[in-house]
Design a protein around this motif. Structure first.
Motif, PDB file in Angstrom:
ATOM      1  N   MET A   1       0.832  -1.198   0.000  1.00 39.16           N
ATOM      2  CA  MET A   1       0.000   0.000   0.000  1.00 39.16           C
ATOM      3  C   MET A   1       0.870   1.252   0.000  1.00 39.16           C
ATOM      4  O   MET A   1       0.522   2.252  -0.608  1.00 39.16           O
ATOM      5  CB  MET A   1      -0.933  -0.063   1.223  1.00 39.16           C
ATOM      6  N   GLU A   2       1.969   1.219   0.689  1.00 43.66           N
ATOM      7  CA  GLU A   2       2.839   2.394   0.767  1.00 43.66           C
ATOM      8  C   GLU A   2       3.442   2.712  -0.605  1.00 43.66           C
ATOM      9  O   GLU A   2       3.549   3.874  -0.975  1.00 43.66           O
ATOM     10  CB  GLU A   2       3.955   2.140   1.786  1.00 43.66           C
ATOM     11  N   LEU A   3       3.805   1.682  -1.356  1.00 45.26           N
ATOM     12  CA  LEU A   3       4.366   1.878  -2.685  1.00 45.26           C
ATOM     13  C   LEU A   3       3.328   2.507  -3.617  1.00 45.26           C
ATOM     14  O   LEU A   3       3.644   3.412  -4.400  1.00 45.26           O
ATOM     15  CB  LEU A   3       4.854   0.543  -3.266  1.00 45.26           C
ATOM     16  N   SER A   4       2.087   2.073  -3.487  1.00 45.90           N
ATOM     17  CA  SER A   4       1.026   2.613  -4.314  1.00 45.90           C
ATOM     18  C   SER A   4       0.794   4.098  -4.028  1.00 45.90           C
ATOM     19  O   SER A   4       0.629   4.897  -4.951  1.00 45.90           O
ATOM     20  CB  SER A   4      -0.264   1.831  -4.056  1.00 45.90           C
ATOM     21  N   SER A   5       0.786   4.466  -2.774  1.00 44.72           N
ATOM     22  CA  SER A   5       0.585   5.884  -2.435  1.00 44.72           C
ATOM     23  C   SER A   5       1.773   6.717  -2.882  1.00 44.72           C
ATOM     24  O   SER A   5       1.631   7.861  -3.313  1.00 44.72           O
ATOM     25  CB  SER A   5       0.325   6.054  -0.942  1.00 44.72           C
ATOM     26  N   PHE A   6       2.986   6.145  -2.791  1.00 46.96           N
ATOM     27  CA  PHE A   6       4.185   6.851  -3.235  1.00 46.96           C
ATOM     28  C   PHE A   6       4.122   7.085  -4.750  1.00 46.96           C
ATOM     29  O   PHE A   6       4.407   8.179  -5.237  1.00 46.96           O
ATOM     30  CB  PHE A   6       5.428   6.044  -2.857  1.00 46.96           C
ATOM     31  N   MET A   7       3.721   6.075  -5.510  1.00 50.61           N
ATOM     32  CA  MET A   7       3.609   6.216  -6.955  1.00 50.61           C
ATOM     33  C   MET A   7       2.493   7.187  -7.327  1.00 50.61           C
ATOM     34  O   MET A   7       2.623   7.961  -8.266  1.00 50.61           O
ATOM     35  CB  MET A   7       3.375   4.851  -7.606  1.00 50.61           C
ATOM     36  N   SER A   8       1.413   7.158  -6.575  1.00 50.60           N
ATOM     37  CA  SER A   8       0.323   8.094  -6.822  1.00 50.60           C
ATOM     38  C   SER A   8       0.777   9.530  -6.620  1.00 50.60           C
ATOM     39  O   SER A   8       0.446  10.420  -7.411  1.00 50.60           O
ATOM     40  CB  SER A   8      -0.844   7.770  -5.896  1.00 50.60           C
ATOM     41  N   ALA A   9       1.569   9.755  -5.581  1.00 51.08           N
ATOM     42  CA  ALA A   9       2.096  11.097  -5.324  1.00 51.08           C
ATOM     43  C   ALA A   9       3.030  11.527  -6.453  1.00 51.08           C
ATOM     44  O   ALA A   9       3.018  12.687  -6.879  1.00 51.08           O
ATOM     45  CB  ALA A   9       2.814  11.143  -3.986  1.00 51.08           C
ATOM     46  N   GLN A  10       3.834  10.592  -6.940  1.00 49.85           N
ATOM     47  CA  GLN A  10       4.751  10.921  -8.031  1.00 49.85           C
ATOM     48  C   GLN A  10       3.986  11.242  -9.319  1.00 49.85           C
ATOM     49  O   GLN A  10       4.359  12.158 -10.052  1.00 49.85           O
ATOM     50  CB  GLN A  10       5.721   9.773  -8.279  1.00 49.85           C
ATOM     51  N   VAL A  11       2.930  10.508  -9.594  1.00 50.60           N
ATOM     52  CA  VAL A  11       2.114  10.765 -10.780  1.00 50.60           C
ATOM     53  C   VAL A  11       1.468  12.149 -10.678  1.00 50.60           C
ATOM     54  O   VAL A  11       1.449  12.915 -11.643  1.00 50.60           O
ATOM     55  CB  VAL A  11       1.045   9.662 -10.978  1.00 50.60           C
ATOM     56  N   ALA A  12       0.971  12.483  -9.487  1.00 54.26           N
ATOM     57  CA  ALA A  12       0.352  13.798  -9.297  1.00 54.26           C
ATOM     58  C   ALA A  12       1.385  14.902  -9.502  1.00 54.26           C
ATOM     59  O   ALA A  12       1.099  15.925 -10.129  1.00 54.26           O
ATOM     60  CB  ALA A  12      -0.258  13.892  -7.902  1.00 54.26           C
ATOM     61  N   GLN A  13       2.597  14.676  -9.005  1.00 51.96           N
ATOM     62  CA  GLN A  13       3.651  15.679  -9.169  1.00 51.96           C
ATOM     63  C   GLN A  13       4.040  15.808 -10.642  1.00 51.96           C
ATOM     64  O   GLN A  13       4.260  16.914 -11.143  1.00 51.96           O
ATOM     65  CB  GLN A  13       4.865  15.299  -8.331  1.00 51.96           C
ATOM     66  N   LEU A  14       4.101  14.695 -11.352  1.00 52.62           N
ATOM     67  CA  LEU A  14       4.424  14.721 -12.768  1.00 52.62           C
ATOM     68  C   LEU A  14       3.344  15.453 -13.559  1.00 52.62           C
ATOM     69  O   LEU A  14       3.656  16.249 -14.454  1.00 52.62           O
ATOM     70  CB  LEU A  14       4.590  13.302 -13.302  1.00 52.62           C
ATOM     71  N   GLN A  15       2.086  15.212 -13.220  1.00 53.42           N
ATOM     72  CA  GLN A  15       0.993  15.909 -13.904  1.00 53.42           C
ATOM     73  C   GLN A  15       1.092  17.413 -13.682  1.00 53.42           C
ATOM     74  O   GLN A  15       0.897  18.209 -14.606  1.00 53.42           O
ATOM     75  CB  GLN A  15      -0.356  15.402 -13.395  1.00 53.42           C
ATOM     76  N   GLN A  16       1.418  17.810 -12.458  1.00 48.43           N
ATOM     77  CA  GLN A  16       1.552  19.237 -12.161  1.00 48.43           C
ATOM     78  C   GLN A  16       2.711  19.836 -12.958  1.00 48.43           C
ATOM     79  O   GLN A  16       2.601  20.931 -13.510  1.00 48.43           O
ATOM     80  CB  GLN A  16       1.766  19.448 -10.663  1.00 48.43           C
ATOM     81  N   THR A  17       3.817  19.093 -13.043  1.00 48.79           N
ATOM     82  CA  THR A  17       4.980  19.582 -13.794  1.00 48.79           C
ATOM     83  C   THR A  17       4.639  19.742 -15.271  1.00 48.79           C
ATOM     84  O   THR A  17       4.998  20.742 -15.897  1.00 48.79           O
ATOM     85  CB  THR A  17       6.161  18.614 -13.627  1.00 48.79           C
ATOM     86  N   VAL A  18       3.931  18.770 -15.827  1.00 49.91           N
ATOM     87  CA  VAL A  18       3.551  18.841 -17.239  1.00 49.91           C
ATOM     88  C   VAL A  18       2.598  20.012 -17.469  1.00 49.91           C
ATOM     89  O   VAL A  18       2.741  20.759 -18.445  1.00 49.91           O
ATOM     90  CB  VAL A  18       2.921  17.504 -17.694  1.00 49.91           C
ATOM     91  N   GLN A  19       1.638  20.202 -16.567  1.00 49.75           N
ATOM     92  CA  GLN A  19       0.705  21.319 -16.709  1.00 49.75           C
ATOM     93  C   GLN A  19       1.439  22.650 -16.653  1.00 49.75           C
ATOM     94  O   GLN A  19       1.156  23.563 -17.439  1.00 49.75           O
ATOM     95  CB  GLN A  19      -0.358  21.262 -15.608  1.00 49.75           C
ATOM     96  N   MET A  20       2.396  22.779 -15.739  1.00 53.77           N
ATOM     97  CA  MET A  20       3.167  24.022 -15.639  1.00 53.77           C
ATOM     98  C   MET A  20       4.008  24.234 -16.894  1.00 53.77           C
ATOM     99  O   MET A  20       4.142  25.355 -17.374  1.00 53.77           O
ATOM    100  CB  MET A  20       4.073  23.982 -14.398  1.00 53.77           C
ATOM    101  N   SER A  21       4.560  23.165 -17.439  1.00 55.71           N
ATOM    102  CA  SER A  21       5.360  23.277 -18.651  1.00 55.71           C
ATOM    103  C   SER A  21       4.499  23.733 -19.822  1.00 55.71           C
ATOM    104  O   SER A  21       4.903  24.607 -20.599  1.00 55.71           O
ATOM    105  CB  SER A  21       6.006  21.928 -18.955  1.00 55.71           C
ATOM    106  N   ILE A  22       3.311  23.152 -19.949  1.00 53.80           N
ATOM    107  CA  ILE A  22       2.400  23.540 -21.031  1.00 53.80           C
ATOM    108  C   ILE A  22       1.978  24.997 -20.867  1.00 53.80           C
ATOM    109  O   ILE A  22       1.944  25.762 -21.830  1.00 53.80           O
ATOM    110  CB  ILE A  22       1.183  22.605 -21.069  1.00 53.80           C
TER     111      ILE A  22
END
Length: 61
Positions: A1-22
């Motif tokens: 479960m901890e790995l899943s939440s960690f990956m979810s946080a990373q995906v959210a951070q990546l989405q934010q980075t992509v949105q800021m880049s766009i």
């Protein structure tokens, strides 16, 4: 479960980075377009003389 939440946080951070880049790229394109439009404007004409200034003198005694 901890790995899943960690990956979810990373995906959210990546989405934010992509949105800021766009958004940043979009703003840069807008600024470039604005500069290009300003450069294409014709040169400013000298200001026209005021229609009433300096033509009559009102002297009261």
């Amino acid at each position: 479960m901890e790995l899943s939440s960690f990956m979810s946080a990373q995906v959210a951070q990546l989405q934010q980075t992509v949105q800021m880049s766009i958004m940043n790229k979009s703003l840069n394109m807008g600024v470039a377009s604005s500069i290009q439009m300003l450069e294409q404007l014709p040169e400013q004409q000298p200001a026209a003389p005021h229609p009433h200034k300096g033509t009559t003198i009102d002297v009261s005694v």
